[in-house]
Design a protein around this motif. Sequence first.
Motif, short mmCIF file in Angstrom:
data_model
loop_
_atom_site.label_atom_id
_atom_site.label_comp_id
_atom_site.label_asym_id
_atom_site.label_seq_id
_atom_site.Cartn_x
_atom_site.Cartn_y
_atom_site.Cartn_z
N GLU A 2 -6.99 -1.75 -0.51
CA GLU A 2 -7.80 -0.52 -0.47
C GLU A 2 -8.57 -0.42 0.84
N THR A 61 -4.54 -6.37 -4.57
CA THR A 61 -4.65 -4.93 -4.85
C THR A 61 -5.99 -4.39 -4.37
N LYS A 85 0.86 -1.18 0.00
CA LYS A 85 0.00 0.00 0.00
C LYS A 85 0.89 1.23 0.00
N ASP A 86 0.75 2.06 -1.02
CA ASP A 86 1.57 3.26 -1.18
C ASP A 86 3.05 2.91 -1.11
N GLY A 87 3.42 1.78 -1.73
CA GLY A 87 4.82 1.35 -1.76
C GLY A 87 5.32 0.70 -0.48
N ARG A 88 4.48 0.60 0.52
CA ARG A 88 4.86 0.05 1.82
C ARG A 88 4.32 -1.37 1.94
#
Length: 159
Positions: free
Chosen positions: A157, A153, A122-125
């Motif tokens: 969210e 994916t 999530k957000d690259g984390r």
Amino acid sequence: MFQTTSYTGKKTENYQLVIKQLRALLAGESNQVANLSNASALLNQFLDRINWVGFYLAEGEELILGPFQGLPACVRIPFGKGVCGTAASERKTQRIADVHSFPGHIACDAASQSEIVVPLLKDGRLIGVLDIDSPETNRFDETDKEMLEAFATALVEYL
């Protein structure tokens, strides 16, 4: 209320339906444990020929057991160790046809023969990984990989 669905379409269509079910199931809920619990139950109901499905959550430099369906499992997995730890450290899906040929495989359930592990990003984390085991060798194909990545994916969210 959630209803059991029959998956009678082609493989990709069935996965698309389960992703739609996931979104409906998690809509409006922000609790991570609840959402991961329902996601593991949904996949357990959807996937055939599996013996374990669940999540490991990133904490420091290791993965900690999260919600799952199946036999009791390893609680802590260091990044870089086993299939889950490798997926976490590389942030790349691991699709293993025969776990006994994977160097350093961690055998939580002796019945497991193949495994797929999808990182949750999530957000690259790195949040954690989705881990699915099967008592059959070569259970997971490229379609499973692509669609489970799409499932992951959609799931993040709601995390």
